[in-house]
Design a protein around this motif. Sequence first.
Motif, mmCIF file in Angstrom:
data_model
loop_
_atom_site.group_PDB
_atom_site.id
_atom_site.type_symbol
_atom_site.label_atom_id
_atom_site.label_comp_id
_atom_site.label_asym_id
_atom_site.label_seq_id
_atom_site.Cartn_x
_atom_site.Cartn_y
_atom_site.Cartn_z
ATOM 1 N N TYR A 124 28.719 -24.544 -111.054
ATOM 2 C CA TYR A 124 27.959 -24.442 -109.803
ATOM 3 C C TYR A 124 28.895 -24.369 -108.603
ATOM 4 O O TYR A 124 28.637 -23.698 -107.609
ATOM 5 N N LYS A 125 30.027 -25.096 -108.724
ATOM 6 C CA LYS A 125 30.985 -25.152 -107.633
ATOM 7 C C LYS A 125 31.957 -23.976 -107.667
ATOM 8 O O LYS A 125 32.712 -23.773 -106.723
ATOM 9 N N SER A 126 31.954 -23.247 -108.769
ATOM 10 C CA SER A 126 32.995 -22.237 -108.958
ATOM 11 C C SER A 126 32.741 -20.988 -108.125
ATOM 12 O O SER A 126 31.600 -20.636 -107.813
ATOM 13 N N MET A 127 33.832 -20.314 -107.799
ATOM 14 C CA MET A 127 33.757 -19.088 -107.017
ATOM 15 C C MET A 127 32.921 -18.007 -107.722
ATOM 16 O O MET A 127 32.096 -17.375 -107.080
ATOM 17 N N PRO A 128 33.121 -17.802 -109.041
ATOM 18 C CA PRO A 128 32.326 -16.734 -109.685
ATOM 19 C C PRO A 128 30.810 -16.956 -109.568
ATOM 20 O O PRO A 128 30.067 -16.009 -109.273
ATOM 21 N N TYR A 129 30.340 -18.177 -109.748
ATOM 22 C CA TYR A 129 28.898 -18.404 -109.656
ATOM 23 C C TYR A 129 28.421 -18.194 -108.218
ATOM 24 O O TYR A 129 27.411 -17.531 -107.974
ATOM 25 N N ARG A 130 29.172 -18.754 -107.284
ATOM 26 C CA ARG A 130 28.759 -18.639 -105.882
ATOM 27 C C ARG A 130 28.733 -17.177 -105.438
ATOM 28 O O ARG A 130 27.890 -16.762 -104.664
ATOM 29 N N ALA A 131 29.686 -16.408 -105.964
ATOM 30 C CA ALA A 131 29.775 -15.007 -105.546
ATOM 31 C C ALA A 131 28.721 -14.138 -106.227
ATOM 32 O O ALA A 131 28.226 -13.176 -105.641
ATOM 33 N N ARG A 132 28.358 -14.477 -107.460
ATOM 34 C CA ARG A 132 27.532 -13.552 -108.235
ATOM 35 C C ARG A 132 26.050 -13.883 -108.285
ATOM 36 O O ARG A 132 25.226 -13.003 -108.569
ATOM 37 N N ALA A 133 25.689 -15.150 -108.049
ATOM 38 C CA ALA A 133 24.294 -15.566 -108.264
ATOM 39 C C ALA A 133 23.303 -14.739 -107.448
ATOM 40 O O ALA A 133 22.254 -14.329 -107.952
ATOM 41 N N VAL A 134 23.647 -14.470 -106.185
ATOM 42 C CA VAL A 134 22.727 -13.715 -105.337
ATOM 43 C C VAL A 134 22.769 -12.231 -105.695
ATOM 44 O O VAL A 134 21.747 -11.560 -105.771
ATOM 45 N N ARG A 135 23.975 -11.732 -105.953
ATOM 46 C CA ARG A 135 24.175 -10.309 -106.170
ATOM 47 C C ARG A 135 23.587 -9.826 -107.489
ATOM 48 O O ARG A 135 22.989 -8.758 -107.563
ATOM 49 N N GLU A 136 23.781 -10.603 -108.531
ATOM 50 C CA GLU A 136 23.324 -10.132 -109.846
ATOM 51 C C GLU A 136 22.803 -11.304 -110.687
ATOM 52 O O GLU A 136 23.396 -11.649 -111.705
ATOM 53 N N PRO A 137 21.677 -11.854 -110.230
ATOM 54 C CA PRO A 137 21.168 -13.050 -110.917
ATOM 55 C C PRO A 137 20.871 -12.838 -112.408
ATOM 56 O O PRO A 137 21.105 -13.731 -113.214
ATOM 57 N N ARG A 138 20.412 -11.652 -112.764
ATOM 58 C CA ARG A 138 20.075 -11.436 -114.178
ATOM 59 C C ARG A 138 21.320 -11.431 -115.061
ATOM 60 O O ARG A 138 21.297 -11.936 -116.187
ATOM 61 N N ALA A 139 22.399 -10.873 -114.540
ATOM 62 C CA ALA A 139 23.649 -10.880 -115.310
ATOM 63 C C ALA A 139 24.166 -12.318 -115.435
ATOM 64 O O ALA A 139 24.685 -12.718 -116.481
ATOM 65 N N VAL A 140 24.016 -13.087 -114.372
ATOM 66 C CA VAL A 140 24.436 -14.488 -114.420
ATOM 67 C C VAL A 140 23.586 -15.246 -115.440
ATOM 68 O O VAL A 140 24.101 -15.995 -116.274
ATOM 69 N N LEU A 141 22.269 -15.027 -115.388
ATOM 70 C CA LEU A 141 21.383 -15.693 -116.343
ATOM 71 C C LEU A 141 21.766 -15.344 -117.779
ATOM 72 O O LEU A 141 21.742 -16.203 -118.671
ATOM 73 N N ALA A 142 22.140 -14.097 -117.990
ATOM 74 C CA ALA A 142 22.523 -13.677 -119.337
ATOM 75 C C ALA A 142 23.734 -14.478 -119.826
ATOM 76 O O ALA A 142 23.828 -14.826 -121.005
ATOM 77 N N GLU A 143 24.657 -14.774 -118.899
ATOM 78 C CA GLU A 143 25.824 -15.569 -119.299
ATOM 79 C C GLU A 143 25.426 -16.979 -119.717
ATOM 80 O O GLU A 143 26.127 -17.641 -120.477
ATOM 81 N N PHE A 144 24.303 -17.429 -119.188
ATOM 82 C CA PHE A 144 23.777 -18.740 -119.582
ATOM 83 C C PHE A 144 22.833 -18.616 -120.789
ATOM 84 O O PHE A 144 22.199 -19.587 -121.184
ATOM 85 N N GLY A 145 22.721 -17.412 -121.311
ATOM 86 C CA GLY A 145 21.873 -17.211 -122.488
ATOM 87 C C GLY A 145 20.393 -17.104 -122.162
ATOM 88 O O GLY A 145 19.550 -17.303 -123.029
ATOM 89 N N VAL A 146 20.083 -16.804 -120.905
ATOM 90 C CA VAL A 146 18.683 -16.703 -120.508
ATOM 91 C C VAL A 146 18.326 -15.241 -120.246
ATOM 92 O O VAL A 146 18.969 -14.579 -119.434
ATOM 93 N N LEU A 148 15.026 -13.026 -119.168
ATOM 94 C CA LEU A 148 13.653 -13.126 -118.680
ATOM 95 C C LEU A 148 12.931 -11.818 -118.945
ATOM 96 O O LEU A 148 13.563 -10.758 -118.993
ATOM 97 N N PRO A 149 11.595 -11.882 -119.085
ATOM 98 C CA PRO A 149 10.842 -10.632 -119.209
ATOM 99 C C PRO A 149 11.073 -9.755 -117.980
ATOM 100 O O PRO A 149 11.269 -10.276 -116.873
ATOM 101 N N GLU A 150 11.052 -8.443 -118.172
ATOM 102 C CA GLU A 150 11.262 -7.485 -117.078
ATOM 103 C C GLU A 150 10.367 -7.782 -115.876
ATOM 104 O O GLU A 150 10.779 -7.650 -114.723
ATOM 105 N N GLU A 151 9.122 -8.180 -116.172
ATOM 106 C CA GLU A 151 8.146 -8.326 -115.085
ATOM 107 C C GLU A 151 8.319 -9.626 -114.288
ATOM 108 O O GLU A 151 7.677 -9.812 -113.269
ATOM 109 N N THR A 152 9.193 -10.493 -114.761
ATOM 110 C CA THR A 152 9.442 -11.720 -114.009
ATOM 111 C C THR A 152 10.477 -11.450 -112.916
ATOM 112 O O THR A 152 11.593 -11.023 -113.210
#
Lengths: 204, 127
Positions: A124-146, A148-152
């Motif tokens: 949460y404190k790391s630069m990669p999360y802070r930099a990427r969460a807004v820009r590409e949340p789905r890619a970040v979620l994928a790194e966490f193994g999540v 989501l359905p397309e429609e969400t």
Amino acid sequence: MPHDHPHDHSELDDMTARVMALETLLTRKGIVESAALDEIIETYETRVGPRNGAAVVARAWTDPEFRDWLERDATAAIGSMGFTGRQGEHMMAVFNTPERHNMVVCTLCSCYPWSVLGMPPVWYKSMPYRARAVREPRAVLAEFGVTLPEETAVRVWDSTAEMRYLVIPMRPDGTEGMSVDALAGLVTRDSMIGTGLALAPEAA
Amino acid sequence: MNASDTPRIPGVTDGETAPWFAEPWQAKAFAMTVSLHAAGVFSWTDWAEALSTRLHGATALPDGASSAAHMAQYYAAWLDALEEMTTRTGLTDPALLAETTETWQRAALATPHGTPIRFEAGLTDHG
């Protein structure tokens, strides 16, 4: 500092020495007390943690009145359970639905709802999360193994010193009739930041 | 998109019980900040701003850097910000901080390994 000496004496790394210097100066001024510092560390290491938030979520799942209160005034609703922030921050609860998944970041630094989640994890404190969460949340979620359905839709909330967010994950299927305590066991830290989902009952 | 655009997020698999501090100095720096804020020395907003400036000035760690490395970098920024805030509020100044840090380091060098380090052991005649 020379490093060719025999190791018959102690050595302080620079960071430790700087922190000790600061503590010495602040203690001398009477503005901090060493015992109070130890107590703060003890509190954050043992008494504050994501189990607090899990209790809030489980109650929101089972108590409609509390859920409404949480939606209207999360600071007060969470405070009523004894979890109050020390930084004067306001809390906002954001509820996941099939239509919208919520995820929290602090792009500025590492603002985080300490009173309900404890201290933020490394990522949460790391630069990669802070930099990427807004820009590409789905890619970040994928790194966490999540995945989501397309429609969400994914909504990313950017925390500040004044406003912190608690994600209320969706209650998993097949949990009807479970006790509040058992439900809290399904609520992971990451599910309350939005980088995870609540556990299925068989996985808990 | 190349690798530097998508640096991997560290510590994703560390789990909920991973330690919050990698080394004791990090916990102490954290506690001093909480304590100074509670004493009204600075607002949390001002603190967050100082920390943010330091974090944004940090160099990105290589992909695959350990959680401990990320924690060390984060708390190094934290300590820089804390020194800045205590200086800005007149509680310390850079020269005094440097001198006191050196005193602690001298004290360590003058202390046999395994013995508690006393600040006084690092004081020189003129210190």
